[in-house]
Structure formats: structure tokens, C-alpha cells
Motif scaffolding. Structure first.
Motif, PDB file in Angstrom:
ATOM      1  N   CYS A 166      11.932 -30.279  11.412  1.00 24.18           N
ATOM      2  CA  CYS A 166      10.986 -29.364  12.061  1.00 24.18           C
ATOM      3  C   CYS A 166      11.661 -28.565  13.170  1.00 24.18           C
ATOM      4  O   CYS A 166      11.406 -27.363  13.335  1.00 24.18           O
ATOM      5  CB  CYS A 166       9.809 -30.147  12.628  1.00 24.18           C
ATOM      6  N   GLU A 167      12.534 -29.230  13.920  1.00 26.88           N
ATOM      7  CA  GLU A 167      13.202 -28.548  15.035  1.00 26.88           C
ATOM      8  C   GLU A 167      14.158 -27.469  14.552  1.00 26.88           C
ATOM      9  O   GLU A 167      14.461 -26.525  15.288  1.00 26.88           O
ATOM     10  CB  GLU A 167      13.962 -29.570  15.877  1.00 26.88           C
ATOM     11  N   THR A 168      14.651 -27.576  13.325  1.00 23.34           N
ATOM     12  CA  THR A 168      15.620 -26.610  12.800  1.00 23.34           C
ATOM     13  C   THR A 168      14.941 -25.358  12.247  1.00 23.34           C
ATOM     14  O   THR A 168      15.533 -24.281  12.231  1.00 23.34           O
ATOM     15  CB  THR A 168      16.482 -27.268  11.703  1.00 23.34           C
ATOM     16  N   LEU A 169      13.679 -25.471  11.805  1.00 25.33           N
ATOM     17  CA  LEU A 169      12.974 -24.329  11.219  1.00 25.33           C
ATOM     18  C   LEU A 169      12.817 -23.199  12.217  1.00 25.33           C
ATOM     19  O   LEU A 169      12.485 -23.418  13.385  1.00 25.33           O
ATOM     20  CB  LEU A 169      11.595 -24.761  10.727  1.00 25.33           C
ATOM     21  N   GLN A 170      13.019 -21.962  11.757  1.00 27.45           N
ATOM     22  CA  GLN A 170      12.870 -20.757  12.569  1.00 27.45           C
ATOM     23  C   GLN A 170      12.057 -19.717  11.805  1.00 27.45           C
ATOM     24  O   GLN A 170      11.947 -19.794  10.575  1.00 27.45           O
ATOM     25  CB  GLN A 170      14.243 -20.165  12.908  1.00 27.45           C
ATOM     26  N   PRO A 171      11.473 -18.736  12.516  1.00 29.15           N
ATOM     27  CA  PRO A 171      10.807 -17.632  11.814  1.00 29.15           C
ATOM     28  C   PRO A 171      11.756 -16.973  10.814  1.00 29.15           C
ATOM     29  O   PRO A 171      12.924 -16.756  11.103  1.00 29.15           O
ATOM     30  CB  PRO A 171      10.431 -16.676  12.948  1.00 29.15           C
ATOM     31  N   GLY A 172      11.240 -16.676   9.633  1.00 25.07           N
ATOM     32  CA  GLY A 172      12.045 -16.094   8.565  1.00 25.07           C
ATOM     33  C   GLY A 172      12.595 -17.112   7.583  1.00 25.07           C
ATOM     34  O   GLY A 172      12.992 -16.751   6.467  1.00 25.07           O
ATOM     35  N   ASP A 173      12.635 -18.393   7.977  1.00 28.87           N
ATOM     36  CA  ASP A 173      13.151 -19.443   7.092  1.00 28.87           C
ATOM     37  C   ASP A 173      12.162 -19.749   5.969  1.00 28.87           C
ATOM     38  O   ASP A 173      10.944 -19.631   6.127  1.00 28.87           O
ATOM     39  CB  ASP A 173      13.407 -20.733   7.865  1.00 28.87           C
ATOM     40  N   ARG A 174      12.699 -20.182   4.839  1.00 29.34           N
ATOM     41  CA  ARG A 174      11.922 -20.710   3.728  1.00 29.34           C
ATOM     42  C   ARG A 174      12.364 -22.147   3.471  1.00 29.34           C
ATOM     43  O   ARG A 174      13.512 -22.497   3.740  1.00 29.34           O
ATOM     44  CB  ARG A 174      12.138 -19.876   2.458  1.00 29.34           C
ATOM     45  N   ILE A 175      11.462 -22.952   2.926  1.00 30.30           N
ATOM     46  CA  ILE A 175      11.792 -24.330   2.572  1.00 30.30           C
ATOM     47  C   ILE A 175      12.013 -24.409   1.070  1.00 30.30           C
ATOM     48  O   ILE A 175      11.159 -23.980   0.272  1.00 30.30           O
ATOM     49  CB  ILE A 175      10.682 -25.303   2.994  1.00 30.30           C
ATOM     50  N   ALA A 176      13.163 -24.924   0.674  1.00 31.43           N
ATOM     51  CA  ALA A 176      13.480 -25.126  -0.742  1.00 31.43           C
ATOM     52  C   ALA A 176      13.430 -26.619  -1.042  1.00 31.43           C
ATOM     53  O   ALA A 176      13.888 -27.439  -0.237  1.00 31.43           O
ATOM     54  CB  ALA A 176      14.863 -24.576  -1.068  1.00 31.43           C
ATOM     55  N   ILE A 177      12.875 -26.967  -2.191  1.00 33.97           N
ATOM     56  CA  ILE A 177      12.808 -28.368  -2.607  1.00 33.97           C
ATOM     57  C   ILE A 177      13.570 -28.506  -3.913  1.00 33.97           C
ATOM     58  O   ILE A 177      13.315 -27.782  -4.889  1.00 33.97           O
ATOM     59  CB  ILE A 177      11.360 -28.841  -2.765  1.00 33.97           C
ATOM     60  N   TRP A 178      14.519 -29.429  -3.901  1.00 34.31           N
ATOM     61  CA  TRP A 178      15.415 -29.648  -5.035  1.00 34.31           C
ATOM     62  C   TRP A 178      15.090 -30.978  -5.703  1.00 34.31           C
ATOM     63  O   TRP A 178      14.906 -31.998  -5.029  1.00 34.31           O
ATOM     64  CB  TRP A 178      16.863 -29.666  -4.561  1.00 34.31           C
ATOM     65  N   ALA A 179      15.036 -30.969  -7.028  1.00 40.63           N
ATOM     66  CA  ALA A 179      14.907 -32.205  -7.803  1.00 40.63           C
ATOM     67  C   ALA A 179      16.307 -32.655  -8.201  1.00 40.63           C
ATOM     68  O   ALA A 179      17.045 -31.897  -8.828  1.00 40.63           O
ATOM     69  CB  ALA A 179      14.046 -31.966  -9.042  1.00 40.63           C
ATOM     70  N   ARG A 180      16.675 -33.881  -7.832  1.00 39.71           N
ATOM     71  CA  ARG A 180      18.047 -34.348  -8.023  1.00 39.71           C
ATOM     72  C   ARG A 180      18.108 -35.476  -9.048  1.00 39.71           C
ATOM     73  O   ARG A 180      17.188 -36.284  -9.182  1.00 39.71           O
ATOM     74  CB  ARG A 180      18.611 -34.866  -6.693  1.00 39.71           C
ATOM     75  N   ALA A 181      19.243 -35.529  -9.748  1.00 34.51           N
ATOM     76  CA  ALA A 181      19.552 -36.644 -10.655  1.00 34.51           C
ATOM     77  C   ALA A 181      21.057 -36.855 -10.626  1.00 34.51           C
ATOM     78  O   ALA A 181      21.830 -35.893 -10.602  1.00 34.51           O
ATOM     79  CB  ALA A 181      19.076 -36.356 -12.081  1.00 34.51           C
ATOM     80  N   LEU A 182      21.473 -38.121 -10.612  1.00 33.34           N
ATOM     81  CA  LEU A 182      22.890 -38.454 -10.484  1.00 33.34           C
ATOM     82  C   LEU A 182      23.234 -39.613 -11.425  1.00 33.34           C
ATOM     83  O   LEU A 182      22.452 -40.565 -11.549  1.00 33.34           O
ATOM     84  CB  LEU A 182      23.198 -38.845  -9.036  1.00 33.34           C
ATOM     85  N   TYR A 183      24.396 -39.506 -12.090  1.00 34.91           N
ATOM     86  CA  TYR A 183      24.974 -40.516 -12.971  1.00 34.91           C
ATOM     87  C   TYR A 183      24.386 -40.446 -14.388  1.00 34.91           C
ATOM     88  O   TYR A 183      23.231 -40.041 -14.594  1.00 34.91           O
ATOM     89  CB  TYR A 183      24.814 -41.936 -12.418  1.00 34.91           C
ATOM     90  N   PRO A 184      25.196 -40.830 -15.379  1.00 35.85           N
ATOM     91  CA  PRO A 184      24.765 -40.755 -16.782  1.00 35.85           C
ATOM     92  C   PRO A 184      23.480 -41.546 -17.037  1.00 35.85           C
ATOM     93  O   PRO A 184      23.319 -42.668 -16.544  1.00 35.85           O
ATOM     94  CB  PRO A 184      25.944 -41.362 -17.542  1.00 35.85           C
ATOM     95  N   GLY A 185      22.589 -40.952 -17.811  1.00 37.62           N
ATOM     96  CA  GLY A 185      21.348 -41.617 -18.197  1.00 37.62           C
ATOM     97  C   GLY A 185      20.182 -41.389 -17.263  1.00 37.62           C
ATOM     98  O   GLY A 185      19.034 -41.663 -17.632  1.00 37.62           O
ATOM     99  N   TRP A 186      20.440 -40.869 -16.056  1.00 39.45           N
ATOM    100  CA  TRP A 186      19.354 -40.700 -15.088  1.00 39.45           C
ATOM    101  C   TRP A 186      18.696 -39.335 -15.254  1.00 39.45           C
ATOM    102  O   TRP A 186      19.365 -38.312 -15.350  1.00 39.45           O
ATOM    103  CB  TRP A 186      19.860 -40.900 -13.666  1.00 39.45           C
TER     104      TRP A 186
END
Length: 263
Positions: free
Chosen positions: A227-247
Motif C-alpha cells: 500500500c505504501e508503494t502505490l502512487q497516483p497513475g499506478d496500476r495493479i497487475a495480478i499474475w498466475a504462477r506455476a513452477l516445476y514439471p506437472g504443476w
């Protein structure tokens, strides 16, 4: 109460032709702009209410601007399909944090995330299935900040970055990843991990507050410094992550809401 209702008083038994037309109120839910919040505060102060009481009323009514991002389309992120068996898929991007003038300041009061998802439903080390330990599908948030004077261009959803998002991978869209001042080399925040090897879809709600520290729920991130890092003009991006074979990260819905306070 975060909206206003328009009301019309009708005279009993008035002839149909003389009755006033109903006045349509705003669509619900009402989302006030920064100017709306400032105007209501000035009205309350004009009524001779102390400024502290006016601010308390606005806070109780939650009459603040809300920046949103939401998507409810299915997406499957398969780690094995990408180099290094690591993938980050851009699932949703919020509206930009608004800017205001006349010396007023915007504070990021709360950021709320909603995630509906599951993993591939099998695998995991002994003792991990059914817990959040040893789970390698999760969600991260990053802050997209306009870079330079060029206008931010359209940022395509479902974009895959492997192994993880970086400012250099996003510079073509004229944005960079903002990071907390105390950890400048780590511009992502962990939101939520899927339960390990569970075929059941679950809904998670995570809330981060400006200046607050707390113990996160199992599998959740604490959002320290977000919250402290957000500034006017910023957008929030949400990433879906997966790591390692089979996941695999099976995403059904993700939303974010930023409640803003006007100082």
C-alpha cells in the motif's frame, strides 16, 4: 452506505397525468470520485461539523473512491509448457490510481484481493497434499508504474513471462515494476498459494492495509510495503504462477479493489 438515493414524494390520489416522472438514481454500487469525496467533506464542514467528525462520517460510510480490476474467465497455466518449467501469466490489470489537485493527497487505505482457483489436483511431496506446504501454484501482485513520458499502451492479458515478470519484459508497454524502497530488487508481492494437490476449487480473500502488519492466513502473503508503494497513475497487475514439471494453476476468477482515502 456508499451511494445516494434520489427520492420523489407523490401526492396521494393525484391524477395520473399530473404525477411527476420517477427520478432514476445512479447505478449501484455507487463509486464516488475523489472530487465527490472532497465535495461531501466540504458540505459536512459547511454544516458546522468539526473536521474530525466529518472525516469520521465519511469513514463510517466508506464514501471513498474505489479502484477495481476483475476478471472471471478460465485460464490454465501449465509450468511444463515454458522454459525452465516456470510461467507467470498476466490475468488482470486494475484501473490506474487517480490523481487529484488542489493540494489534496490520496492514501491507499486497503487493498482487497479475491482469488478463485485450484491446482492440478494431484502430486506433491508426502505430507503436503491438503496443506499449503510444497505448493507450486500461486498468485502474485505487482505495481505497474508509467515509465518516462510515453503514454502507457494496452497491456495484453494472458501474456506469459518466463521465469518471472521483470521491468525489462514490460518496457514495450511503457511501464516498469515498482518496488518498496527497502527491497528494491523484489518488485512482486505474494498474494495466495493454492492448496497443494487439491482438485477442489477454492475462493480466497486477502486484505492488506496501509501501515498495518499482521499474521497472514495459511498460504497468504502479508503485503508488507504494498500500500505504501502505490502512487497516483499506478496500476495493479495480478499474475498466475506455476513452477516445476506437472504443476498447473487453474484460474477461475481474480479481483482487486483499492479503497482510497482523501487527505
Amino acid at each position: 452506505m456508499n451511494y445516494l438515493r434520489n427520492m420523489v414524494t407523490l401526492t396521494p390520489f393525484a391524477p395520473e397525468s399530473t404525477r411527476p416522472e420517477p427520478i432514476e438514481g445512479p447505478a449501484l454500487p455507487w463509486n464516488p470520485s475523489p472530487s465527490d469525496t472532497i465535495l461531501v467533506r466540504s458540505y459536512l464542514v459547511h454544516l458546522k461539523l468539526p473536521t474530525e467528525l466529518a472525516l469520521t462520517i465519511i469513514d463510517y460510510a466508506q464514501y471513498y473512491p474505489i479502484v477495481r480490476g476483475h476478471r472471471d474467465e478460465e485460464l490454465k497455466v501449465v509450468a511444463s509448457n515454458y522454459k525452465g518449467n516456470s510461467a507467470a501469466a498476466l490475468y488482470v490489470v486494475s484501473e490506474p490510481i487517480p490523481a487529484i489537485e488542489n493540494g489534496e493527497r490520496i492514501k491507499r487505505k486497503t487493498v482487497k484481493f479475491k482469488v478463485r482457483s485450484r491446482d492440478q489436483g494431484w502430486g506433491g511431496e508426502h505430507g503436503c497434499p491438503g496443506t499449503y506446504n510444497g505448493s507450486f501454484t500461486w498468485f502474485e501482485a505487482s505495481i505497474l508504474r508509467p515509465s518516462g513520458s510515453a503514454k502507457v499502451t494496452f497491456i495484453p492479458l494472458n501474456m506469459i513471462i518466463s521465469p518471472r515478470p521483470t521491468s525489462s519484459s514490460l518496457e514495450r508497454y511503457h511501464v516498469s515494476l515498482a518496488a518498496p524502497s527497502n527491497t528494491p530488487n523484489d518488485p512482486v508481492w505474494h498474494i495466495q498459494r493454492n492448496m497443494c494437490a487439491s482438485p477442489q476449487e477454492r475462493t480466497y480473500e486477502v486484505e492488506w492495509r496501509d501501515g498495518s502488519t499482521f499474521d497472514p492466513l495459511p498460504g497468504s502473503g502479508d503485503g508488507q510495503g504494498f500500500c505504501e508503494t502505490l502512487q497516483p497513475g499506478d496500476r495493479i497487475a495480478i499474475w498466475a504462477r506455476a513452477l516445476y514439471p506437472g504443476w498447473e494453476n487453474h484460474v477461475k476468477e481474480v479481483g482487486v479493489e483499492v479503497l482510497l482515502e482523501i487527505d
